[in-house]
Design an enzyme around this catalytic site. Structure first.
Site, PDB file in Angstrom:
ATOM      1  CB  SER A 169      -0.887  -0.004   1.256  1.00  0.00           C
ATOM      2  OG  SER A 169      -1.525   1.243   1.439  1.00  0.00           O
ATOM      3  CE1 TYR A 189      -4.146  -2.150   5.071  1.00  0.00           C
ATOM      4  CE2 TYR A 189      -2.991  -0.128   4.478  1.00  0.00           C
ATOM      5  CZ  TYR A 189      -3.677  -1.274   4.104  1.00  0.00           C
ATOM      6  OH  TYR A 189      -3.875  -1.547   2.775  1.00  0.00           O
TER       7      TYR A 189
END
Length: 247
Positions: free
Chosen positions: A140, A153
């Protein structure tokens, strides 16, 4: 066009979003594709859509526990060949790091990190023995930058880059290439349902290309990294974000 005829491809977390669009692209190019989801049975509409394109099969995969991860690996042990693995499954729990519970933290790391590590660990030997393989880890933009409430995350996606780099050099001489893609803002079903049109417009205005990515655009990059045409790139992380992280 990239050709995957005769290849077996596993795409985790592929019943929607980037994973689903990537699976469709593999199917269009001749691969037999195994998609995964957390449900015991696949969504008939999803399977009908994918099966209309090519040879698609479903595997249940719940990566939120060690038992679920090992059950999935046991399923892979029944395969005679796997040419491509796309570690796409992931979750995000928004919470400040000081407030995130042990349960939330453990769940994010289990799905986003422990599962890719353990699946890749198994397939490292499997693919090395067959003399060919491609592993693509979906990270990401939050692996290279971060924002508040994304602590768990971001930790998980940073670690995925470390996995990619290390496994990439460890397997390089065996014909197995390992790379990562770090998608930016992408117009998935989840994005559409969790943001208003005005919010999506605001996000777009902060991206140099002035729009969110189509999931297929991420899929095309994943396909190249997974293909025989990628014959020399390994251990790399490709940030595909319309220039967002460079602003």
């Amino acid at each position: 066009m990239l050709d995957f005829t005769g290849q077996t491809v596993v795409v985790t977390g592929s019943t929607r979003g980037i994973g689903k669009e990537t699976a469709k692209l593999f199917l269009e190019r001749g691969a037999s594709v195994y998609i995964t989801g957390t449900s015991e049975k696949p969504d008939p509409e999803v399977m009908d859509e994918l099966s209309a394109i090519g040879n698609a099969s479903f595997l249940t995969a719940d990566f939120s526990s060690e038992v679920g991860i090992q059950d999935f690996i046991n399923k892979l042990k029944e395969f005679s060949r796997i040419d491509v693995l796309v570690n796409n499954a992931g979750i995000n729990i928004l919470n400040p790091l000081e407030s995130i519970t042990d349960e939330e933290y453990t769940k994010v790391l289990s799905v986003n990190l422990h599962a890719p590590v353990k699946i890749s660990r198994y397939l490292a030997g499997f693919m090395s023995n067959q003399g060919y393989g491609r592993i693509v880890n979906v990270a990401s933009i939050w692996s290279v930058i971060t924002r508040p409430k994304r602590g768990a995350y971001t930790i998980s996606k940073n670690a995925i880059i470390g996995l990619t780099q290390t496994l990439g050099i460890e397997l390089a001489s065996s014909g197995v290439l390992v790379n990562a893609i770090s998608p930016g803002f992408t117009l998935t079903e989840l994005t559409k349902t969790t943001n208003t049109k005005d919010q999506i417009k605001d996000i777009s205005n902060n991206i140099p290309i002035k729009r969110l990515a189509d999931p297929k655009e991420m899929g095309h990059v994943i396909l190249f990294l997974s293909s025989k045409e990628n014959s020399y790139m390994t251990g790399q992380n490709l940030v595909v974000d319309g220039g967002f992280t460079n602003v």
